[in-house]
Design a protein around this motif. Sequence first.
Motif, short mmCIF file in Angstrom:
data_model
loop_
_atom_site.label_atom_id
_atom_site.label_comp_id
_atom_site.label_asym_id
_atom_site.label_seq_id
_atom_site.Cartn_x
_atom_site.Cartn_y
_atom_site.Cartn_z
N THR A 162 0.91 -1.20 0.08
CA THR A 162 -0.05 -0.12 0.07
C THR A 162 0.98 1.19 -0.15
O THR A 162 0.21 2.45 -0.27
CB THR A 162 -1.00 0.14 1.43
N GLU A 163 2.12 1.05 0.32
CA GLU A 163 3.04 2.29 0.09
C GLU A 163 4.04 2.21 -0.79
O GLU A 163 4.00 3.42 -1.49
CB GLU A 163 3.87 2.28 1.67
N LEU A 164 4.38 1.28 -1.41
CA LEU A 164 5.33 1.26 -2.60
C LEU A 164 4.50 0.50 -3.68
O LEU A 164 4.13 -0.56 -3.75
CB LEU A 164 6.38 0.38 -2.43
N LEU A 165 3.85 1.39 -4.45
CA LEU A 165 3.08 1.14 -5.57
C LEU A 165 3.65 0.40 -6.80
O LEU A 165 4.82 0.73 -6.79
CB LEU A 165 2.06 2.27 -6.08
N ILE A 223 13.39 -1.95 1.42
CA ILE A 223 13.61 -2.86 2.53
C ILE A 223 13.49 -2.07 3.68
O ILE A 223 12.99 -2.50 4.78
CB ILE A 223 15.07 -3.22 2.41
N GLU A 224 13.79 -0.78 3.93
CA GLU A 224 13.36 -0.13 5.14
C GLU A 224 11.80 -0.17 5.63
O GLU A 224 11.56 -0.24 6.61
CB GLU A 224 13.56 1.45 4.61
N ARG A 225 10.80 -0.18 4.54
CA ARG A 225 9.44 -0.36 4.89
C ARG A 225 9.32 -1.86 5.27
O ARG A 225 8.33 -2.04 6.25
CB ARG A 225 8.57 -0.13 3.82
N ILE A 226 10.05 -2.71 4.71
CA ILE A 226 9.72 -4.05 5.29
C ILE A 226 10.44 -4.15 6.63
O ILE A 226 9.86 -4.75 7.54
CB ILE A 226 10.51 -5.10 4.38
N ILE A 227 11.55 -3.55 7.03
CA ILE A 227 12.32 -3.55 8.07
C ILE A 227 11.18 -2.87 9.28
O ILE A 227 11.26 -3.28 10.57
CB ILE A 227 13.59 -3.13 8.10
N ALA A 228 10.73 -1.73 8.91
CA ALA A 228 9.80 -1.29 9.78
C ALA A 228 8.63 -2.04 10.45
O ALA A 228 8.14 -1.77 11.68
CB ALA A 228 9.41 0.13 9.12
N ARG A 229 8.35 -3.07 9.80
CA ARG A 229 7.33 -3.96 10.29
C ARG A 229 7.88 -5.24 11.05
O ARG A 229 7.46 -6.13 11.38
CB ARG A 229 6.64 -4.77 9.05
N ASP A 238 3.49 6.11 7.75
CA ASP A 238 3.81 5.93 9.04
C ASP A 238 5.26 5.82 9.46
O ASP A 238 5.97 4.90 9.03
CB ASP A 238 2.78 4.90 9.48
N ASP A 239 5.67 6.75 9.92
CA ASP A 239 7.16 6.73 10.27
C ASP A 239 7.51 5.64 11.30
O ASP A 239 8.72 4.89 11.33
CB ASP A 239 8.00 7.95 10.70
N ASP A 240 6.39 5.19 12.21
CA ASP A 240 6.64 4.03 13.21
C ASP A 240 5.55 3.29 13.13
O ASP A 240 4.91 3.10 13.90
CB ASP A 240 6.94 4.78 14.58
N PRO A 241 5.52 2.28 12.08
CA PRO A 241 4.11 1.35 11.93
C PRO A 241 4.49 0.41 13.21
O PRO A 241 5.44 -0.13 13.54
CB PRO A 241 4.42 0.81 10.58
N GLU A 242 3.24 -0.26 13.60
CA GLU A 242 3.18 -1.29 14.20
C GLU A 242 3.96 -2.56 13.69
O GLU A 242 3.60 -2.93 12.85
CB GLU A 242 1.96 -1.71 14.81
N PRO A 243 4.90 -3.18 14.38
CA PRO A 243 5.52 -4.34 13.89
C PRO A 243 4.67 -5.49 13.97
O PRO A 243 3.64 -5.69 14.63
CB PRO A 243 6.54 -4.77 15.11
N LEU A 244 4.67 -6.26 12.84
CA LEU A 244 3.97 -7.39 12.38
C LEU A 244 4.33 -8.88 12.31
O LEU A 244 3.74 -9.51 12.60
CB LEU A 244 3.21 -6.94 10.68
N ILE A 245 5.79 -8.76 12.37
CA ILE A 245 6.35 -9.96 12.65
C ILE A 245 7.54 -9.85 13.57
O ILE A 245 8.05 -8.50 13.72
CB ILE A 245 6.85 -10.54 11.46
N THR A 246 8.35 -10.70 14.05
CA THR A 246 9.29 -10.68 15.03
C THR A 246 10.72 -11.47 14.36
O THR A 246 10.25 -12.28 13.48
CB THR A 246 9.20 -11.36 16.39
#
Length: 402
Positions: free
Chosen positions: A19-22, A55-61, A198-206
């Motif tokens: 939804t962020e990287l079209l 990768i930065e948007r994936i890392i954010a999750r 969202d600069d600080d999105p909620e993590p979805l995986i660990t």
Amino acid sequence: MSNKDLSNKFLAVRDAVSTELLERAQPIETGLLALIARKHHFQLGSPGVAKSALIERIIARIGGIEQGDGQYFHYLLDKFTKPEELFGPPDMEKLINESRLVRRIDHALPSAKVAFIDEIFKGNSSVLNSMLLAMNERRYNTDEGPKDLPLISIFSASNELPESQELGAMWDRLHIRHWVEPLQGGDSFTEMLTAQWDDDPEPLITLEDLAQANVESRKIKVGKNITDSLFDLRISLRAEGLEPSDRRWRNALDVIRALAWLEGEGSVDIRHCRVLTHMLWEADDTRRKVQTMCLDLADPLERELQGLYDDLHDWQKEWREVLATMESEDERQAKATELWSKTKRAKQRIAKIEESAQKEGRTMPTAVALLGSIDGFTKELLMDGFDLELADLVAGGRGKNK
């Protein structure tokens, strides 16, 4: 946690980043596959097409990895980069007092779980040789001998493919490869201009989820029908003078397993082999041929979509040549009408492909991206071919001549 629940968490990451990287559905998915299978990921594209953002948007999750905490390492290579810039500078106190070469590895590659190396082919031979051990064996050299790295995956990017033979070993270790283009769809472009992340999105995986996903994906069964099909594909590629290395085939199977796991399957289906389109090509002049051969094996519907993408690229090139050479308004409008009719037929075919995919219980992200690209080109045809106003097109009106 069941495998299905865990894979759904990864799918949630994929959907959130998409939804962020079209128009980046495929590199986002393969970025997750790289993390699950512990492989390395490469993107080729001009500056400014969101290669590092992926990768930065994936890392954010991912809970447990944050930019700035040392577990994510980002560095831009050039011909003057020294190995200590990646692996840490010497601890001068130990060097002077104990005559020992000990590196300070905080916020350097040896402390990172995930790394992004930009312009990866710009490094000198000393840097690239030091990276080969890290990429292939997850180790780095010290005066006390090799030490293990906690590294999961290296993500990398460049605006050019390697040309010299000395880069061949590095190129072979970049398991997943993507050619990234600027946004094509008009709606995607508009949304990109106005979107706020969202600069600080909620993590979805660990990190624990990543480790478990890797273990579970390696358990995915691969039947003889799959290995036989891969052997047939290898023979077909060889007949075209294409010879991916044995190591690349082995790594490819790990990624195929990861895709099957991500889709909630217990065994590999032939359609999971579609990821080979991003793993077996070596050079630009053979990339489309390799992708076609892989999709003919794995996913005829995706193959047809890629063919329509190729058609669209041809139409765009043809139209830009028309604008540069054709002065007659009648000729320009006639050509615009011809190309518009082709895009209309393409959209009808895409609708049938999506209908076939729905009957198989799956979605076609490529179809969505392709429709956006076609819509953007259609607006270009109407504006430049018939002098219509952009405001009329956005409003859905027919527009009027200037």
